[in-house]
Design an enzyme around this catalytic site. Structure first.
Site, PDB file in Angstrom:
ATOM      1  CB  CYS A 127      -0.991  -0.003   1.157  1.00 15.76           C
ATOM      2  SG  CYS A 127      -0.299  -0.341   2.780  1.00 15.76           S
ATOM      3  CG  ASP A 296      -8.255   2.932   0.715  1.00  5.26           C
ATOM      4  OD1 ASP A 296      -7.144   2.362   0.748  1.00  5.26           O
ATOM      5  OD2 ASP A 296      -9.211   2.585   1.429  1.00  5.26           O
ATOM      6  CG  HIS A 298      -5.769  -0.526   1.594  1.00  2.00           C
ATOM      7  ND1 HIS A 298      -5.541   0.797   1.905  1.00  2.00           N
ATOM      8  CD2 HIS A 298      -4.763  -1.230   2.170  1.00  2.00           C
ATOM      9  CE1 HIS A 298      -4.448   0.883   2.656  1.00  2.00           C
ATOM     10  NE2 HIS A 298      -3.963  -0.334   2.822  1.00  2.00           N
TER      11      HIS A 298
END
Length: 417
Positions: A127, A296, A298
């Site tokens: 990430c 984000d 993810h």
């Protein structure tokens, strides 16, 4: 006895892969290995199993109380996005147009393995690498266009995106950043902190001199303007990406720093920040009240192979999003790196003046800043990097939830990294 593969385990136990069955797979696989595998083959088999699970299971984000709750943007309150201000609902269209113009990098699966490892997905560990890709790609867009550029396909934009595709030859691909991380002391498959990610980009930029861009990472919460200019002005000014890793507390952020962190996103030269909360890295692009806006990484998507697409017209829909989330200040990990882009020396001088008057001043100063080098400091030197380390070896068992709890996604204490 022949070497065991994951398909052997699959055939014998025939369990579908999914979140609910991971515990069953673990138990059955352990029993199979005990009965059938030589100890010399154990590590390779577990590595393959780890990657198969990462590349196959669908994404699932459990909800753990308030920690996983994502707050919504408020109407009527100012939103700051890298030197631009918006108020919803009136500015929704131009706000979303701004957000979707950032390149969005997320987890990918089924890309070519990284070096000598078995990693074909960065799900669960990459990430921060994806976040530094987002920050650096926005810097390159600013470098080639301007802050007001909006997502439009053209040859220059296409060239920038091509350099970030999941390909071992890509200048800033997941493979190359992971390799640069080895030079910074991180094995493939281990979590990066903000400083390590910034150092990896700095290393890769050294091999792309024709870009006419320098990356400088401020260390130990101390910035010397004279030294920064030394690296940026050998003859003429070289445009600068300045990354400042910060430590805003021990285990949680000190409220003393809130206003100055927010002010970073009001500055015209800002290109955002990389940080997150424990075990999750985000690319921060703005703020609203005491919450930080972020993209984000993810989400696991299929990798886009350069061998299967038209590199002159890359299908880029999965590299843009209008979705932003908000992270409350009290959930922010205290390790964060803020970044600024200065195309000209005048822009850098203006940035320094703003920093001296705001975020590097007063009781809530984020770092110390001086105009000239103190006499006790060693003068800087230009030391070009000849090559990247070839140490791809990873400790595969480091990527697990038990380590995550103690490792805080690799968010290091900056002065020790």
């Amino acid at each position: 006895m022949t070497k065991v593969t994951w398909s052997d385990v699959w055939i014998e136990y025939s369990y579908p892969i999914g979140v609910a069955s991971l515990a069953v797979i673990t138990v059955c696989t352990a029993e199979y290995l005990r009965r059938n595998v030589r100890m010399s083959d154990l590590e390779a088999t577990l590595t393959t199993l780890n990657n198969t699970i990462n590349n196959t299971i669908t994404d699932y984000t459990p909800v753990f109380g308030n920690l996983e709750e994502k707050t919504q943007l408020l109407h009527g309150d100012v939103i700051q996005v890298l030197g631009r201000s918006y108020v919803l609902p009136d500015d929704r269209a131009i706000f979303e147009r701004d957000v979707e113009s950032f390149l969005w990098f997320s987890y990918r699966r089924n890309f070519r393995a990284i070096g000598g490892t078995a990693y074909t997905s960065d799900r669960g560990w990459g990430c921060m690498l994806r976040c530094i890709q987002m920050l650096y790609s926005h810097t390159l867009i600013r470098h080639n266009f301007s802050r007001d550029w909006r997502w439009t396909k053209c040859s220059t934009y296409n060239s920038i995106l091509r350099d970030f595709l999941d390909d071992p030859n890509g200048l800033y691909s997941i493979q190359q950043i992971a390799k640069a991380g080895c030079s910074a002391g991180k094995d493939v498959g281990t979590w990066f902190g903000p400083n390590t990610a910034a150092q990896s980009i700095r290393i890769l930029t050294e091999f792309h001199k024709e870009l006419n861009l320098t990356v400088q990472v401020v260390m130990d919460n101390f910035m010397c303007i004279e030294d920064i200019k030394f690296y940026c002005k050998e003859v003429n000014w070289t445009p600068l990406l300045l990354v400042i890793p910060l430590r805003l507390g021990l285990s949680e952020c000190n409220n003393l720093y809130i206003e100055n962190i927010k002010h970073c996103f009001e500055i015209e030269q800002s290109v955002g920040a990389v940080g997150g909360r424990p075990n999750s890295a985000f690319y921060f692009i703005g703020c609203q009240n005491d919450k930080l806006l972020y993209l984000d990484p993810h989400v696991t998507q299929e990798s886009l192979s350069p061998d299967d697409i038209d590199l002159e017209n890359i299908p880029d829909e999965t590299y843009h999003t209008t979705k932003v989330d908000l992270l409350p200040w009290d959930q922010l990990d205290p390790s964060i790196a803020v970044a600024f882009y200065c195309k000209t020396e005048e822009s850098f001088d203006d940035l320094c003046q703003q920093l001296q008057e705001t975020i590097a001043a007063g009781s809530g100063a984020l770092f110390e800043m001086v105009a000239t080098r103190p006499s006790y400091m060693t003068p800087p030197r230009r030391t070009p990097i000849d090559k990247l380390l070839e140490n791809y070896t990873a400790e595969y068992d480091e990527v697990n939830t038990e380590d995550a709890a103690s490792d805080s996604d690799g968010f290091e204490i900056i002065s020790n990294s």
